[in-house]
Write an enzyme that holds these catalytic residues in place. Structure first.
Site, PDB file in Angstrom:
ATOM      1  N   HIS A 111     -22.691  16.379   2.120  1.00  0.00           N
ATOM      2  CA  HIS A 111     -22.612  16.823   0.728  1.00  0.00           C
ATOM      3  C   HIS A 111     -21.571  17.925   0.595  1.00  0.00           C
ATOM      4  O   HIS A 111     -21.577  18.851   1.408  1.00  0.00           O
ATOM      5  CB  HIS A 111     -23.968  17.367   0.266  1.00  0.00           C
ATOM      6  CG  HIS A 111     -23.905  17.923  -1.118  1.00  0.00           C
ATOM      7  ND1 HIS A 111     -23.854  17.110  -2.225  1.00  0.00           N
ATOM      8  CD2 HIS A 111     -23.846  19.205  -1.572  1.00  0.00           C
ATOM      9  CE1 HIS A 111     -23.778  17.866  -3.327  1.00  0.00           C
ATOM     10  NE2 HIS A 111     -23.768  19.147  -2.946  1.00  0.00           N
ATOM     11  N   GLY A 129      -1.521 -17.166  -6.217  1.00  0.00           N
ATOM     12  CA  GLY A 129      -2.169 -17.605  -4.989  1.00  0.00           C
ATOM     13  C   GLY A 129      -1.155 -17.941  -3.909  1.00  0.00           C
ATOM     14  O   GLY A 129       0.044 -17.942  -4.149  1.00  0.00           O
ATOM     15  N   ARG A 130      -1.670 -18.177  -2.711  1.00  0.00           N
ATOM     16  CA  ARG A 130      -0.796 -18.497  -1.578  1.00  0.00           C
ATOM     17  C   ARG A 130      -1.260 -19.791  -0.915  1.00  0.00           C
ATOM     18  O   ARG A 130      -2.437 -20.150  -0.997  1.00  0.00           O
ATOM     19  CB  ARG A 130      -0.790 -17.327  -0.571  1.00  0.00           C
ATOM     20  CG  ARG A 130      -0.149 -16.087  -1.177  1.00  0.00           C
ATOM     21  CD  ARG A 130      -0.140 -14.922  -0.203  1.00  0.00           C
ATOM     22  NE  ARG A 130       0.659 -15.150   0.977  1.00  0.00           N
ATOM     23  CZ  ARG A 130       1.986 -14.941   1.039  1.00  0.00           C
ATOM     24  NH1 ARG A 130       2.646 -14.516  -0.009  1.00  0.00           N
ATOM     25  NH2 ARG A 130       2.639 -15.157   2.171  1.00  0.00           N
ATOM     26  N   LYS A 184       0.831  -1.219   0.000  1.00  0.00           N
ATOM     27  CA  LYS A 184       0.000   0.000   0.000  1.00  0.00           C
ATOM     28  C   LYS A 184       0.857   1.257   0.000  1.00  0.00           C
ATOM     29  O   LYS A 184       0.490   2.290  -0.553  1.00  0.00           O
ATOM     30  CB  LYS A 184      -0.960   0.003   1.197  1.00  0.00           C
ATOM     31  CG  LYS A 184      -2.315  -0.567   0.872  1.00  0.00           C
ATOM     32  CD  LYS A 184      -2.363  -2.062   0.836  1.00  0.00           C
ATOM     33  CE  LYS A 184      -2.436  -2.725  -0.470  1.00  0.00           C
ATOM     34  NZ  LYS A 184      -2.473  -4.210  -0.378  1.00  0.00           N
ATOM     35  N   ALA A 234      -5.561  -9.883   6.319  1.00  0.00           N
ATOM     36  CA  ALA A 234      -4.962  -9.543   7.604  1.00  0.00           C
ATOM     37  C   ALA A 234      -6.028  -9.314   8.673  1.00  0.00           C
ATOM     38  O   ALA A 234      -5.888  -9.773   9.822  1.00  0.00           O
ATOM     39  CB  ALA A 234      -4.095  -8.302   7.441  1.00  0.00           C
ATOM     40  N   ALA A 285      -3.900 -12.757 -12.577  1.00  0.00           N
ATOM     41  CA  ALA A 285      -4.601 -11.470 -12.437  1.00  0.00           C
ATOM     42  C   ALA A 285      -5.432 -11.494 -11.164  1.00  0.00           C
ATOM     43  O   ALA A 285      -6.626 -11.182 -11.167  1.00  0.00           O
ATOM     44  CB  ALA A 285      -5.482 -11.217 -13.657  1.00  0.00           C
ATOM     45  N   GLY A 286      -4.798 -11.932 -10.063  1.00  0.00           N
ATOM     46  CA  GLY A 286      -5.473 -11.918  -8.764  1.00  0.00           C
ATOM     47  C   GLY A 286      -5.157 -10.606  -8.063  1.00  0.00           C
ATOM     48  O   GLY A 286      -4.771  -9.615  -8.696  1.00  0.00           O
ATOM     49  N   VAL A 287      -5.292 -10.626  -6.740  1.00  0.00           N
ATOM     50  CA  VAL A 287      -5.144  -9.390  -5.985  1.00  0.00           C
ATOM     51  C   VAL A 287      -3.704  -8.869  -6.044  1.00  0.00           C
ATOM     52  O   VAL A 287      -3.464  -7.693  -6.320  1.00  0.00           O
ATOM     53  CB  VAL A 287      -5.589  -9.613  -4.516  1.00  0.00           C
ATOM     54  CG1 VAL A 287      -5.788  -8.293  -3.837  1.00  0.00           C
ATOM     55  CG2 VAL A 287      -6.848 -10.430  -4.450  1.00  0.00           C
ATOM     56  N   ILE A 288      -2.732  -9.772  -5.827  1.00  0.00           N
ATOM     57  CA  ILE A 288      -1.332  -9.324  -5.832  1.00  0.00           C
ATOM     58  C   ILE A 288      -0.931  -8.892  -7.237  1.00  0.00           C
ATOM     59  O   ILE A 288      -0.313  -7.831  -7.420  1.00  0.00           O
ATOM     60  CB  ILE A 288      -0.383 -10.440  -5.329  1.00  0.00           C
ATOM     61  CG1 ILE A 288      -0.688 -10.762  -3.866  1.00  0.00           C
ATOM     62  CG2 ILE A 288       1.084 -10.024  -5.491  1.00  0.00           C
ATOM     63  CD1 ILE A 288       0.169 -11.851  -3.260  1.00  0.00           C
TER      64      ILE A 288
END
Ligand code: FAD
Ligand code: NAI
Length: 486
Positions: free
Chosen positions: A465, A285-286, A58, A334, A194-197
């Site tokens: 707003h 994957g993990r 991040k 996490a 094309a996964g999260v990582i």
């Protein structure tokens, strides 16, 4: 260590270190055993998440987004910046400093809460016949010690799944550790998965200037997301210059030379293709990490995917042995690991200190998912395909960011939010988002679902707003056929 402790936690990631802190807060004498060492051979608590996962990724996503904005987007605001450049080593050094600060922070939290931290690899030996305690052997280089504990919490996390024909060397073929530590931006970057990582790391290096090609085995990507959101993501990502995503491929071989990596693969039509890149990230994957933990010797088998079998309270089949986080079923996240750690600590304290105390298992239905791409993707609860499969009647309300004043002001008006509610009761069943800062907006959705809100409840709440949260408000209004601004 000679005295018996109440709890020994094996693993100091977000599952293990949080469990250890909570156990200590509840008055249990607690030890946390963790094997992670930094480049200088010192203990580095925080596991995958802190050392080579959530926080470093991040941090680089944030830094690279600033550069991308300055380079390509800021001119729409009437601001001209000439000659913006990137100092990759400085960016990586900043990331490393943030990691070090937080790992040191966990060490001080341990000190403050009187958790004893032990550096080394833990292995479950056996349960004593005389006093019902577990014996754990801890090895660090040439030193071996044993720890006696009444309860054990296994939180040994996960490791990257390997592609058989592509050995990770973290020079040319990278896993998440290598992908977070490059010293320069690769001209051509390949990503398998094309996964999260794959998407997050691809995003970082594309923003910094790489030509990124993602190779995905499945016909689509983001299979866990709501289909409409995944389609929207595909549409948005495929328009991004410098990002190519090929789905439905089959990797045949991966070869490295001094200068490059060549991937031979079959495309979705079965045609042979070749990809030459400077670096290749493998993110397919993990896998749960149970290597040499002493499970077999104690008769604790893992399931067909390698996870330690636990019940809803994270209790294994061994007396007083619990397991939490990536090493057990459920999403590898996490916050899921930490919540399980807290739940187990509460359960042990209830047994030991206050037998009346009622503990609750973690509610998987309200665990949020966030993917920190641009735009971000987030969801909680059920998606449309899951509800269709279950035969649940539902209604949908949605609203696009393009009709939101704040998103327009930010020049980030892509994506949408959709609220799915039970057709009969109106209870919210799932909320799905793609758009700016949805990693933050999802919390309102989680809160609504945790409190069993109806879509009308969200529709009746006053939202500031102009704010991005008005998109969720309008989507909830739309679920009740009362959207105002579309
Ligand atoms: P881990 O964090 O893997 O910790 C396990 C610890 O146990 C490690 O320190 C390991 O060294 C230690 N250990 C293992 N075996 C032994 C042993 N025998 N003895 C002693 N110690 C041992 N999740 C999110 O929610 N949000 C994100 O943004 C996010 N980003 C990610 C980005 C990347 C690149 C990666 C790889 C993962 C990301 N994740 C994210 C997933 C998240 O990191 C994991 O779900 C989380 O770390 C799991 O926590 P854990 O405590 O179960 O295991
Ligand atoms: P993943 O499961 O998210 O994606 C792996 C992808 O690789 C899948 O799309 C799969 O179809 C594909 N794949 C598998 N084998 C392949 C092959 N041989 N060739 C081509 N494609 C192949 O796994 P990933 O990205 O490695 O991440 C692991 C986990 O880490 C995530 O599932 C998530 O739980 C966690 N994580 C969470 C983050 C977050 O919360 N923002 C960020 C990063 C990781």
């Amino acid at each position: 260590m000679s005295d018996t402790v109440d709890v020994a936690v094996i693993g100091g990631g977000p599952g293990g270190y949080v469990a250890a802190i909570r156990c200590a807060q509840l008055g249990l004498n607690t030890v946390c055993i963790d094997a992670w060492k930094n480049a200088r051979g010192r203990a580095s608590l925080g596991g995958t998440c802190l050392n080579v996962g959530c926080i470093p990724s991040k941090t680089l996503l944030e830094s690279s987004e600033y550069y991308f904005q300055v380079k390509h987007k800021i001119s729409v605001h009437g601001i001209q910046v000439e000659g913006a450049t990137v100092d990759v080593p400085a960016m990586i050094a900043r990331k490393d400093k943030i990691v070090t600060t937080f790992t040191a922070g966990i060490a001080s939290l341990f000190k403050k809460n009187k958790v004893k931290s032990v550096l080394g690899t833990g292995r479950l030996l056996k349960r004593s016949d005389t006093d019902d305690t577990w014996c754990i052997e801890v090895k660090d280089d040439d030193n071996t010690q044993t720890i006696q504990a009444k309860y054990v919490i296994i939180a040994t996390g996960s490791v990257p799944r390997q592609l058989p024909m592509a050995d990770i060397d973290n020079e040319k073929i990278l896993d998440n550790t290598g992908a977070l530590a490059l010293s320069e931006t690769p001209g051509r970057l390949g990503v398998v998965g094309a996964g999260v990582i794959g998407l997050e790391m691809g995003c970082v290096w594309r923003r910094l200037g790489s030509e990124v090609t993602v190779l995905e085995a499945m016909p689509d990507f983001l299979m866990a997301a709501d289909e409409q959101i995944a389609k929207e993501a595909k549409k948005i990502f495929s328009k991004e210059p410098g990002l190519n995503i090929h789905t439905g491929i089959k990797i045949e071989s991966v070869k490295t030379s001094k200068k490059s990596v060549t991937v031979h693969y079959q495309d979705t039509d079965g045609n042979k293709q070749k990809l030459d890149v400077d670096k290749l990230i493998v993110a397919i994957g993990r896998m749960p990490n149970t290597t040499d933990l002493g499970l077999d010797e104690n008769g604790l088998e893992v399931d067909e995917r390698g996870f330690i079998d636990v019940d809803e309270f994270c209790q294994t089949r061994l007396a007083n042995v619990f397991a939490v986080g990536d090493v057990v079923r459920g999403p590898m996240l996490a916050h899921k690991a930490s919540e399980e750690g807290v739940a187990v600590a509460e359960a042990i304290a209830a047994r030991e200190k206050d037998r009346q105390h009622k503990t609750e298992p973690v509610n998987f239905n309200t665990i949020p998912w966030v993917i920190y791409t641009a735009p971000e993707i987030a969801w909680v609860g059920k998606n449309e395909q899951e509800l269709k499969k279950a035969g649940t009647a539902y209604k949908v309300g949605q609203f696009p960011f393009i009709a939101n004043g704040r998103a327009r002001a930010m020049n980030a008006a892509t994506g949408l939010i959709k609220v799915i509610a039970d057709a009969e009761t109106d209870r919210v069943l799932g909320i799905h988002m793609i758009g700016p800062h949805v990693s933050e907006l999802i919390s309102e959705a989680v809160m609504a679902m945790e409190f069993s809100a109806s879509s009308e409840d969200i529709a009746c709440i006053v939202h500031a707003h102009p704010s991005l949260s008005e998109v969720l408000h309008e989507a909830a209004l739309d679920a009740n056929n009362r959207a105002l601004h579309i």
